[in-house]
Design a protein around this motif. Structure first.
Motif, PDB file in Angstrom:
ATOM      1  N   ILE A  78       1.059  -1.245  -0.316  1.00 48.74           N
ATOM      2  CA  ILE A  78       0.238   0.252  -0.259  1.00 48.74           C
ATOM      3  C   ILE A  78       1.051   1.370   0.230  1.00 48.74           C
ATOM      4  O   ILE A  78       0.499   2.292  -1.005  1.00 48.74           O
ATOM      5  N   ARG A  79       2.038   1.495   0.603  1.00 47.30           N
ATOM      6  CA  ARG A  79       2.968   3.119   0.772  1.00 47.30           C
ATOM      7  C   ARG A  79       3.851   2.428  -0.685  1.00 47.30           C
ATOM      8  O   ARG A  79       3.732   3.528  -0.639  1.00 47.30           O
ATOM      9  N   ARG A  80       3.530   1.807  -0.815  1.00 51.17           N
ATOM     10  CA  ARG A  80       4.220   2.182  -1.962  1.00 51.17           C
ATOM     11  C   ARG A  80       2.956   1.954  -3.617  1.00 51.17           C
ATOM     12  O   ARG A  80       3.622   3.139  -4.270  1.00 51.17           O
ATOM     13  N   ARG A  81       2.160   2.052  -3.562  1.00 52.44           N
ATOM     14  CA  ARG A  81       1.363   2.683  -4.163  1.00 52.44           C
ATOM     15  C   ARG A  81       0.784   3.771  -3.687  1.00 52.44           C
ATOM     16  O   ARG A  81       0.494   4.749  -4.848  1.00 52.44           O
ATOM     17  N   VAL A  82       0.885   3.605  -2.427  1.00 49.23           N
ATOM     18  CA  VAL A  82       0.145   5.715  -2.641  1.00 49.23           C
ATOM     19  C   VAL A  82       1.590   6.044  -2.073  1.00 49.23           C
ATOM     20  O   VAL A  82       1.968   6.194  -1.337  1.00 49.23           O
ATOM     21  N   GLY A  83       1.792   6.715  -3.219  1.00 48.60           N
ATOM     22  CA  GLY A  83       2.957   8.282  -3.280  1.00 48.60           C
ATOM     23  C   GLY A  83       2.544   9.091  -3.021  1.00 48.60           C
ATOM     24  O   GLY A  83       2.066  10.654  -3.247  1.00 48.60           O
ATOM     25  N   VAL A  84       2.906   9.855  -1.104  1.00 45.41           N
ATOM     26  CA  VAL A  84       2.333  10.761  -1.070  1.00 45.41           C
ATOM     27  C   VAL A  84       3.947  12.054  -0.976  1.00 45.41           C
ATOM     28  O   VAL A  84       4.719  11.984  -0.542  1.00 45.41           O
ATOM     29  N   VAL A  85       3.599  13.332  -1.695  1.00 50.08           N
ATOM     30  CA  VAL A  85       4.324  14.459  -1.808  1.00 50.08           C
ATOM     31  C   VAL A  85       4.403  15.504  -0.588  1.00 50.08           C
ATOM     32  O   VAL A  85       2.870  15.926  -1.022  1.00 50.08           O
ATOM     33  N   PHE A  86       5.090  15.580   0.683  1.00 51.87           N
ATOM     34  CA  PHE A  86       4.430  16.476   1.297  1.00 51.87           C
ATOM     35  C   PHE A  86       5.204  18.037   0.747  1.00 51.87           C
ATOM     36  O   PHE A  86       5.475  17.771  -0.076  1.00 51.87           O
ATOM     37  N   GLN A  87       4.213  18.482   1.656  1.00 51.91           N
ATOM     38  CA  GLN A  87       4.486  20.387   1.389  1.00 51.91           C
ATOM     39  C   GLN A  87       5.619  20.650   1.592  1.00 51.91           C
ATOM     40  O   GLN A  87       5.703  21.344   0.517  1.00 51.91           O
ATOM     41  N   LEU A 154       7.502   8.771  -7.581  1.00 51.27           N
ATOM     42  CA  LEU A 154       7.341   8.134  -9.436  1.00 51.27           C
ATOM     43  C   LEU A 154       8.020   6.828  -8.624  1.00 51.27           C
ATOM     44  O   LEU A 154       7.790   6.209  -9.886  1.00 51.27           O
ATOM     45  N   ALA A 155       9.984   7.202  -8.562  1.00 48.72           N
ATOM     46  CA  ALA A 155      10.494   6.129  -8.612  1.00 48.72           C
ATOM     47  C   ALA A 155      10.281   4.860  -8.443  1.00 48.72           C
ATOM     48  O   ALA A 155      10.208   4.053  -9.023  1.00 48.72           O
ATOM     49  N   CYS A 156       8.949   5.524  -6.973  1.00 45.43           N
ATOM     50  CA  CYS A 156       8.658   3.952  -6.292  1.00 45.43           C
ATOM     51  C   CYS A 156       6.774   3.343  -7.462  1.00 45.43           C
ATOM     52  O   CYS A 156       6.741   2.046  -6.892  1.00 45.43           O
ATOM     53  N   ASP A 157       6.755   4.065  -8.530  1.00 48.13           N
ATOM     54  CA  ASP A 157       6.142   3.237  -9.376  1.00 48.13           C
ATOM     55  C   ASP A 157       4.487   3.250  -8.475  1.00 48.13           C
ATOM     56  O   ASP A 157       3.651   2.488  -8.507  1.00 48.13           O
ATOM     57  N   PRO A 158       4.077   4.165  -8.254  1.00 42.76           N
ATOM     58  CA  PRO A 158       2.371   4.799  -7.285  1.00 42.76           C
ATOM     59  C   PRO A 158       1.969   3.979  -8.312  1.00 42.76           C
ATOM     60  O   PRO A 158       1.942   4.251  -9.021  1.00 42.76           O
ATOM     61  N   GLU A 159       0.571   3.695  -7.460  1.00 44.18           N
ATOM     62  CA  GLU A 159      -1.115   3.702  -7.752  1.00 44.18           C
ATOM     63  C   GLU A 159      -1.547   5.040  -7.652  1.00 44.18           C
ATOM     64  O   GLU A 159      -2.130   5.572  -8.924  1.00 44.18           O
ATOM     65  N   ILE A 160      -1.307   5.841  -7.164  1.00 44.34           N
ATOM     66  CA  ILE A 160      -1.887   7.314  -7.254  1.00 44.34           C
ATOM     67  C   ILE A 160      -0.977   8.155  -6.150  1.00 44.34           C
ATOM     68  O   ILE A 160      -0.239   7.869  -5.635  1.00 44.34           O
ATOM     69  N   LEU A 161      -1.003   8.820  -6.815  1.00 50.48           N
ATOM     70  CA  LEU A 161       0.337  10.345  -6.555  1.00 50.48           C
ATOM     71  C   LEU A 161      -0.772  11.124  -5.618  1.00 50.48           C
ATOM     72  O   LEU A 161      -2.202  11.638  -5.932  1.00 50.48           O
ATOM     73  N   VAL A 162      -0.715  11.577  -4.630  1.00 48.56           N
ATOM     74  CA  VAL A 162      -0.629  11.982  -3.284  1.00 48.56           C
ATOM     75  C   VAL A 162      -0.039  13.592  -3.254  1.00 48.56           C
ATOM     76  O   VAL A 162       0.678  13.285  -2.440  1.00 48.56           O
ATOM     77  N   LEU A 163      -0.645  14.357  -3.443  1.00 44.79           N
ATOM     78  CA  LEU A 163      -0.160  16.308  -3.497  1.00 44.79           C
ATOM     79  C   LEU A 163      -0.025  16.751  -2.451  1.00 44.79           C
ATOM     80  O   LEU A 163      -1.744  17.937  -2.383  1.00 44.79           O
ATOM     81  N   ASP A 164       0.335  16.717  -1.255  1.00 42.33           N
ATOM     82  CA  ASP A 164       0.053  18.382  -0.129  1.00 42.33           C
ATOM     83  C   ASP A 164       0.787  18.906  -0.626  1.00 42.33           C
ATOM     84  O   ASP A 164       1.225  19.777  -0.726  1.00 42.33           O
ATOM     85  N   GLU A 165      -1.009  20.546  -0.783  1.00 46.64           N
ATOM     86  CA  GLU A 165      -0.565  21.906  -0.780  1.00 46.64           C
ATOM     87  C   GLU A 165       1.194  21.562  -1.848  1.00 46.64           C
ATOM     88  O   GLU A 165       1.967  22.604  -1.574  1.00 46.64           O
ATOM     89  N   PRO A 166       0.798  21.038  -3.239  1.00 50.02           N
ATOM     90  CA  PRO A 166       1.867  21.533  -4.642  1.00 50.02           C
ATOM     91  C   PRO A 166       2.549  22.488  -4.410  1.00 50.02           C
ATOM     92  O   PRO A 166       4.211  22.267  -4.520  1.00 50.02           O
TER      93      PRO A 166
END
Length: 246
Positions: A78-87, A154-166
């Motif tokens: 799950i943590r590979r699939r959900v790619g969170v990009v922090f603020q 992106l290098a982890c090939d996520p299913e979904i990108l979650v962008l926090d205040e990009p």
């Protein structure tokens, strides 16, 4: 038919002090969609996001990413699939060089050798930062660090990108450069933001969360053109900004 990138059904959550943060949230995001998650401070946006990668465990309801249930036995995947990009990109960048930072995630998921090198090159190419692979992240501009932080995910090939205040703390040029990168990515995205014009630029759909409840889910242009709706849910466009006609 393939499973949606994200499916949240009846999600409820209360913190240990008894504060109820989410009340039966439903959210479905199909593969390839770009969705803005909007709402005032305290609406429950962060609480919802923390359920997507298993940091919080649902008090009630169900969360699945690419059809895989978010539960203890699946957390590594799950943590590979959900790619969170922090603020703040400094929360993600801590290695001596840009390439080392980008390699860190996939290496931890077992990617090695030429496959790892390929992941790093591909992710840096995708964000326009390949020429900076050997530099220290600390010597980059804020916008460049934001794009490197995106590459680490992106290098982890996520299913979904979650962008926090990009777009936070970016100057106009860096905002534009990041937007161009995001538009060019063939990824499902969930953008959590207070920057309504940026959400409008990048997303076709918006989900509005207020007091732990989804109060709207629809075309972002229609929602942002409704002044009364925005006032009611403490959302505000910049002074003078007008939602352009379709």
């Amino acid at each position: 038919m393939s499973a949606p990138s994200l499916e949240v059904t009846g999600l409820a959550y209360a913190y240990p002090d008894g504060h109820q943060a989410l009340y039966g949230v439903d959210l479905r995001i199909s593969r390839g969609e770009r969705v803005a998650l909007l709402g005032p401070n305290g609406a429950g946006k962060t609480t919802l996001v923390l359920h997507l990668n298993g940091v919080h465990r649902a008090g009630a309801g169900h969360v699945a990413v690419g059809g895989l249930p978010v539960e203890k036995r699946n957390l590594q995947e799950i943590r590979r699939r959900v790619g969170v990009v922090f603020q703040d990109p400094d929360d993600q960048l801590f290695m001596p060089t840009v390439a080392d930072d980008v390699a860190f995630g996939p290496a931890n998921f077992g990617v090695t050798g030429p496959a790892l090198d390929s992941r790093v090159r591909g992710a840096l190419d995708a964000v326009g930062m390949a020429e900076h692979a050997d530099r220290s992240p600390m010597h980059l501009s804020g916008g460049q660090r934001r794009r490197v932080a995106l590459a680490t995910v992106l290098a982890c090939d996520p299913e979904i990108l979650v962008l926090d205040e990009p777009s936070s703390n970016l100057d106009p040029v860096a905002r534009r450069e990041l937007a161009e990168v995001l538009v060019g990515l063939d990824r499902t995205m969930l953008m959590v933001t207070h920057d309504l014009p940026y959400a409008l630029q990048l997303c076709d759909r918006a989900v509005v969360l207020d007091a732990g409840v989804v109060v709207a889910d629809g075309p972002i242009r229609e929602l942002l053109a409704d002044d009364e709706f925005l006032r009611r849910h403490r959302l505000e466009l910049p002074f003078g900004f007008r939602v352009p006609d379709a």
